[in-house]
Design an enzyme around this catalytic site. Structure first.
Site, PDB file in Angstrom:
ATOM      1  N   THR A  93       0.795  -1.226   0.000  1.00  0.00           N
ATOM      2  CA  THR A  93       0.000   0.000   0.000  1.00  0.00           C
ATOM      3  C   THR A  93       0.830   1.280   0.000  1.00  0.00           C
ATOM      4  O   THR A  93       0.264   2.373   0.009  1.00  0.00           O
ATOM      5  CB  THR A  93      -0.947   0.022   1.213  1.00  0.00           C
ATOM      6  N   SER A  94       2.144   1.159  -0.009  1.00  0.00           N
ATOM      7  CA  SER A  94       2.982   2.355  -0.048  1.00  0.00           C
ATOM      8  C   SER A  94       4.313   2.024  -0.694  1.00  0.00           C
ATOM      9  O   SER A  94       4.681   0.853  -0.840  1.00  0.00           O
ATOM     10  CB  SER A  94       3.218   2.911   1.372  1.00  0.00           C
TER      11      SER A  94
ATOM     12  N   ARG B 266      -1.520  -2.841   6.380  1.00  0.00           N
ATOM     13  CA  ARG B 266      -2.019  -2.764   7.759  1.00  0.00           C
ATOM     14  C   ARG B 266      -3.291  -1.940   7.869  1.00  0.00           C
ATOM     15  O   ARG B 266      -4.067  -2.120   8.804  1.00  0.00           O
ATOM     16  CB  ARG B 266      -0.962  -2.121   8.669  1.00  0.00           C
TER      17      ARG B 266
ATOM     18  N   ASP C 243      -1.336  -6.972  10.383  1.00  0.00           N
ATOM     19  CA  ASP C 243      -0.178  -6.309  10.970  1.00  0.00           C
ATOM     20  C   ASP C 243       0.913  -7.361  11.152  1.00  0.00           C
ATOM     21  O   ASP C 243       0.787  -8.244  12.011  1.00  0.00           O
ATOM     22  CB  ASP C 243      -0.569  -5.683  12.309  1.00  0.00           C
TER      23      ASP C 243
ATOM     24  N   ASN D  41       7.814  -8.029   0.828  1.00  0.00           N
ATOM     25  CA  ASN D  41       8.260  -6.657   0.630  1.00  0.00           C
ATOM     26  C   ASN D  41       8.069  -5.789   1.872  1.00  0.00           C
ATOM     27  O   ASN D  41       8.819  -4.842   2.084  1.00  0.00           O
ATOM     28  CB  ASN D  41       7.482  -6.046  -0.544  1.00  0.00           C
TER      29      ASN D  41
ATOM     30  N   TYR E 160      17.977  -2.424  11.586  1.00  0.00           N
ATOM     31  CA  TYR E 160      17.546  -2.669  10.201  1.00  0.00           C
ATOM     32  C   TYR E 160      18.573  -3.513   9.455  1.00  0.00           C
ATOM     33  O   TYR E 160      18.230  -4.506   8.802  1.00  0.00           O
ATOM     34  CB  TYR E 160      17.344  -1.323   9.505  1.00  0.00           C
TER      35      TYR E 160
ATOM     36  N   LYS F 118      18.265  -7.310   7.802  1.00  0.00           N
ATOM     37  CA  LYS F 118      18.398  -7.547   6.368  1.00  0.00           C
ATOM     38  C   LYS F 118      19.513  -8.541   6.054  1.00  0.00           C
ATOM     39  O   LYS F 118      19.419  -9.301   5.078  1.00  0.00           O
ATOM     40  CB  LYS F 118      18.632  -6.227   5.634  1.00  0.00           C
TER      41      LYS F 118
ATOM     42  N   THR G 152      10.928   7.204  -0.790  1.00  0.00           N
ATOM     43  CA  THR G 152       9.787   6.615  -0.092  1.00  0.00           C
ATOM     44  C   THR G 152       9.626   7.272   1.276  1.00  0.00           C
ATOM     45  O   THR G 152      10.543   7.928   1.792  1.00  0.00           O
ATOM     46  CB  THR G 152       9.970   5.105   0.111  1.00  0.00           C
TER      47      THR G 152
END
Length: 259
Positions: free
Chosen positions: A10-11, A33, A58, A83, A160, A164, A196
Site C-alpha cells: 500500500t505504499s 495494515r 499487521d 516486501n 535494520y 536484512k 519513499t
C-alpha cells in the site's frame, strides 16, 4: 490463473508494483495494515486493468501473520513477494517492540516473512513453478548473537541492517532447501535510498526513484532466474559474507523459528 501475495503493497515500492503485477496477468493479493489503504490499492490495480483482492494484517503480530497465511493458502499462489518492512525510523529514535515483544525490525523484516513463507510453502510447492522474492538491502551488518534484540546497544540503522543480513542468509538457506522443487527463492536490494516515506522518515535525501527500484524488483518477480541469488537492482551482487556463512546460518536457525 495465478496469484501473487505482495506484502507491504500500500505504499512505496509495493504500491508501485501492485498495478504492474496485475497488468502482467497475476491476481494481486494486496496486503497492508490499513484497511482504507488496502482498498485503495485494490482499486489502483483494477483501474490499471488487473485483478486484485485485499488483505489486512499487521505483520508485527504473529497472530496476524498466521491469519494472513490461512486466508491465502488455498489460492492458486505462485508468487510470494516479502516486501513489507520497517526502515531505520527517525534518527536517534528509541527501541521499539512488536506486539509479541520482539525488537520491531527483527520481527517485521525477518520473523514475519519466515513465518509467512513457511506457512505457504506447501501451497507454493503444489503450484510450482513458483517464486519467492525477498526485498532486502545491501545495507547489511554482522549480527551480535549476544545482543540479538539490541537491548544493550540499540540503534535503528543497526537493527535494520542486521535484520536484512538475516533475511538474505535465510533466503540462501531456503533456496538450498527448495532445490529441485520448482520453487525459487531470491533476494534483492531494489535501489539505494528510494524516494519513499521510509527514507524520508529518517531524514535521508533520496538517491534513487521508486521507478528504478520497482523495475528491478518487477523483473525478478516475473522473469525466470536461478535460485539463491542476491541482486543489486538488475545486477547479480555479493551480499555481506556472513549471509552465505553456513555457521551464521546455523546460529540463526537455532534462534529464528522456521529458519
Amino acid at each position: 490463473m495465478s496469484d501473487v501475495l505482495l506484502t507491504g503493497a500500500t505504499s512505496g515500492l509495493g504500491r508501485w508494483l501492485a498495478p504492474r503485477l496485475g497488468q502482467a496477468g497475476l491476481t494481486v493479493l494486496v496486503h497492508g495494515r490499513d484497511e482504507a489503504k488496502v482498498e485503495r490499492g485494490v482499486a489502483e490495480v483494477e483501474a490499471a486493468g488487473g485483478r486484485a483482492e485485499g488483505f489486512v494484517a499487521d505483520l508485527a503480530r504473529r497472530a496476524d501473520v498466521d491469519r494472513l497465511a490461512a486466508e491465502v493458502r488455498d489460492r492458486p499462489l505462485t508468487h510470494l513477494v516479502n516486501n513489507a518492512g520497517v526502515g531505520f525510523g527517525e534518527r536517534g529514535g528509541a527501541r521499539e517492540l512488536s506486539a509479541d515483544g520482539e525488537e520491531l525490525r527483527w520481527a517485521v523484516n525477518l520473523l514475519a516473512p519466515v513465518r509467512l513463507t513457511r506457512a505457504l510453502l506447501p501451497t507454493l510447492r503444489a503450484n510450482a513453478p513458483a517464486r519467492i522474492v525477498n526485498v532486502g538491502s545491501l545495507g547489511q551488518e554482522p549480527i551480535d548473537f549476544d545482543d540479538l534484540q539490541l537491548e544493550a546497544h540499540y540503534d535503528g540503522v543497526r537493527a535494520y541492517r542486521r535484520s536484512k543480513l538475516a533475511l538474505a542468509a535465510w533466503t540462501f538457506a531456503l533456496a538450498d532447501e527448495l532445490a529441485g522443487t520448482g520453487v525459487t527463492a531470491n533476494c534483492l536490494h531494489p535501489a539505494t535510498f528510494m524516494d519513499t516515506e521510509m527514507v524520508r522518515q529518517y531524514g535521508q535525501r533520496p538517491f534513487s526513484t521508486v521507478d528504478e527500484g520497482g523495475a528491478a524488483t518487477l523483473r525478478l518477480i516475473l522473469e525466470e532466474t536461478g535460485s539463491g541469488e542476491f541482486f543489486d537492482g538488475h545486477r547479480a551482487a555479493a551480499p555481506h559474507p556472513d549471509a552465505r556463512d553456513l555457521a551464521v546460518q546455523a546460529r540463526l536457525r537455532a534462534v529464528v523459528p522456521g529458519f
